[in-house]
Design a protein around this motif. Sequence first.
Motif, mmCIF file in Angstrom:
data_model
loop_
_atom_site.group_PDB
_atom_site.id
_atom_site.type_symbol
_atom_site.label_atom_id
_atom_site.label_comp_id
_atom_site.label_asym_id
_atom_site.label_seq_id
_atom_site.Cartn_x
_atom_site.Cartn_y
_atom_site.Cartn_z
ATOM 1 N N ASP A 1 0.842 -1.195 0.000
ATOM 2 C CA ASP A 1 0.000 0.000 0.000
ATOM 3 C C ASP A 1 0.878 1.246 0.000
ATOM 4 O OD1 ASP A 1 -2.305 1.483 -0.077
ATOM 5 O OD2 ASP A 1 -2.952 1.025 1.952
ATOM 6 N N LEU A 2 0.357 2.296 -0.611
ATOM 7 C CA LEU A 2 1.044 3.585 -0.686
ATOM 8 C C LEU A 2 0.118 4.658 -0.163
ATOM 9 C CD1 LEU A 2 3.251 5.589 -1.713
ATOM 10 C CD2 LEU A 2 2.103 5.507 -3.937
ATOM 11 N N VAL A 3 0.537 5.341 0.889
ATOM 12 C CA VAL A 3 -0.231 6.438 1.472
ATOM 13 C C VAL A 3 0.606 7.704 1.355
ATOM 14 C CG1 VAL A 3 -1.219 7.386 3.595
ATOM 15 C CG2 VAL A 3 -1.500 4.959 3.058
ATOM 16 N N THR A 4 0.075 8.706 0.685
ATOM 17 C CA THR A 4 0.814 9.957 0.489
ATOM 18 C C THR A 4 0.041 11.134 1.083
ATOM 19 O OG1 THR A 4 -0.217 10.508 -1.638
ATOM 20 C CG2 THR A 4 1.723 9.057 -1.693
ATOM 21 N N SER A 5 0.771 12.213 1.276
ATOM 22 C CA SER A 5 0.109 13.439 1.732
ATOM 23 C C SER A 5 -0.841 13.962 0.662
ATOM 24 C CB SER A 5 1.151 14.498 2.100
ATOM 25 O OG SER A 5 2.047 14.736 1.026
ATOM 26 N N ALA A 6 -0.558 13.665 -0.619
ATOM 27 C CA ALA A 6 -1.471 14.053 -1.692
ATOM 28 C C ALA A 6 -2.807 13.331 -1.557
ATOM 29 C CB ALA A 6 -0.843 13.744 -3.045
ATOM 30 N N LEU A 7 -2.751 12.076 -1.127
ATOM 31 C CA LEU A 7 -3.961 11.273 -0.966
ATOM 32 C C LEU A 7 -4.759 11.714 0.248
ATOM 33 C CD1 LEU A 7 -5.591 8.658 -1.791
ATOM 34 C CD2 LEU A 7 -4.124 7.444 -0.157
ATOM 35 N N THR A 8 -4.074 11.990 1.357
ATOM 36 C CA THR A 8 -4.755 12.255 2.629
ATOM 37 C C THR A 8 -4.966 13.737 2.919
ATOM 38 O OG1 THR A 8 -2.668 12.329 3.848
ATOM 39 C CG2 THR A 8 -3.735 10.174 3.621
ATOM 40 N N GLY A 9 -4.141 14.592 2.305
ATOM 41 C CA GLY A 9 -4.155 16.014 2.650
ATOM 42 C C GLY A 9 -3.347 16.317 3.894
ATOM 43 N N ILE A 10 -2.747 15.284 4.491
ATOM 44 C CA ILE A 10 -2.000 15.415 5.743
ATOM 45 C C ILE A 10 -0.541 15.048 5.488
ATOM 46 C CG2 ILE A 10 -1.873 14.735 8.175
ATOM 47 C CD1 ILE A 10 -4.703 13.498 7.775
ATOM 48 N N ARG A 11 0.373 15.831 6.008
ATOM 49 C CA ARG A 11 1.795 15.560 5.843
ATOM 50 C C ARG A 11 2.399 15.023 7.141
ATOM 51 N NH1 ARG A 11 4.683 17.836 1.718
ATOM 52 N NH2 ARG A 11 6.468 18.262 3.060
ATOM 53 N N LYS A 12 3.380 14.130 6.987
ATOM 54 C CA LYS A 12 4.191 13.763 8.154
ATOM 55 C C LYS A 12 4.861 15.021 8.692
ATOM 56 C CE LYS A 12 6.742 10.931 5.678
ATOM 57 N NZ LYS A 12 7.792 9.943 5.303
ATOM 58 N N PRO A 13 5.005 15.189 10.008
ATOM 59 C CA PRO A 13 4.820 14.204 11.066
ATOM 60 C C PRO A 13 3.449 14.197 11.732
ATOM 61 C CG PRO A 13 5.893 16.115 11.983
ATOM 62 C CD PRO A 13 5.686 16.406 10.510
ATOM 63 N N ASP A 14 2.433 14.816 11.128
ATOM 64 C CA ASP A 14 1.114 14.775 11.745
ATOM 65 C C ASP A 14 0.704 13.320 11.967
ATOM 66 O OD1 ASP A 14 -1.964 14.664 11.731
ATOM 67 O OD2 ASP A 14 -1.554 16.802 11.919
ATOM 68 N N PRO A 15 0.253 12.970 13.167
ATOM 69 C CA PRO A 15 -0.093 11.573 13.432
ATOM 70 C C PRO A 15 -1.237 11.055 12.569
ATOM 71 C CG PRO A 15 -0.759 12.988 15.264
ATOM 72 C CD PRO A 15 0.114 13.811 14.372
ATOM 73 N N GLY A 16 -2.037 11.962 12.012
ATOM 74 C CA GLY A 16 -3.177 11.546 11.211
ATOM 75 C C GLY A 16 -2.798 10.663 10.028
ATOM 76 N N ILE A 17 -1.697 10.980 9.354
ATOM 77 C CA ILE A 17 -1.313 10.195 8.186
ATOM 78 C C ILE A 17 -0.848 8.801 8.594
ATOM 79 C CG2 ILE A 17 1.098 11.010 8.057
ATOM 80 C CD1 ILE A 17 0.731 11.080 4.977
ATOM 81 N N PHE A 18 -0.240 8.695 9.774
ATOM 82 C CA PHE A 18 0.172 7.381 10.272
ATOM 83 C C PHE A 18 -1.050 6.554 10.681
ATOM 84 C CE2 PHE A 18 3.869 10.096 10.855
ATOM 85 C CZ PHE A 18 4.896 9.287 10.383
ATOM 86 N N LEU A 19 -2.020 7.201 11.329
ATOM 87 C CA LEU A 19 -3.233 6.492 11.711
ATOM 88 C C LEU A 19 -4.001 6.021 10.480
ATOM 89 C CD1 LEU A 19 -4.438 8.825 14.613
ATOM 90 C CD2 LEU A 19 -3.560 6.495 14.837
#
Length: 216
Positions: free
Chosen positions: A128-146
Motif C-alpha cells: 500500500d502507498l499512502v501519500t500526503s497528496a492522498l490524505t491532505g495530511i503531511r508527516k509528522p502529523d499523526p493523522g497520516i500514520f493512523l
Amino acid sequence: MTQRALERISRELPVATSSAELYRLYRKGYRHNQPIRSSHNVEIPISAWMRELLRNALHREPTTNIVEKAIRIVVENRAINAAEYPDAREALEELHGDYRIGVISNVSSQDVALEILRRVKFDRYVNDLVTSALTGIRKPDPGIFLYALSRMKVRPAQAVHVGDHPRNDVEGANLVGIRTVLIDRKGSQVSAEGVRSSTKVHSLAILPGLLSHIFA
C-alpha cells in the motif's frame, strides 16, 4: 528536474511564456506555499499549485486540459531520475514475503510516488502507498500514520516505521505508538530535539534481522 518540466510546459501554453518566467512564478508560489505545508502539516496538491502557476502565467484561468497536461509532464520529470539505495532492494526482497510493506510519503502527487516506485521496480514489494497528496495530511502529523494503519488493518504495536528523517519519520510515528527505525546511512548522529527513535541503523541490510528480533 523542475526546470526541465517547466521548459516542456512552456511549449504547451497558448500564450508565449518563457521557461524562465515559469520558473520565477514557480519559486514565488513555492515560497508562499511551503511554509503553510511545513508549519501546519497539510498538503497543497499538485492540481492546486499547478492551476495557480498557470493562472499567473496566462493571466487567466487555465483550461482543465492544460492543467492535466502540465501535471503529466511534472510527474514524468520527477520520476525519471529516481534511483534506489544499494541496500534497499535486497532488504525488500527478503522482507516482502514475511511482512506487509507500506509506504508513507510527503509528496504533492500520488502519481509521482507511484511512478517512482514503478521506475525502480519497487512496486512489486509494496502492499500500500499512502501519500500526503492522498490524505491532505503531511508527516509528522499523526493523522497520516493512523490512516496508514487503518489501510493496512494493523494496530500500532504490530507496525514498525522506517525512515531517514527524525521529525517527519520518527516524531509522528512515536505519537501514535509505532516503533521507529531511523536510517542514518552516513553515521551523522542525525537527531532532532526531543525526538528519539526506537532504533537507529546505518543500513537497511540489517532490517530483516532486526524485525525478526522485534516480532519474535
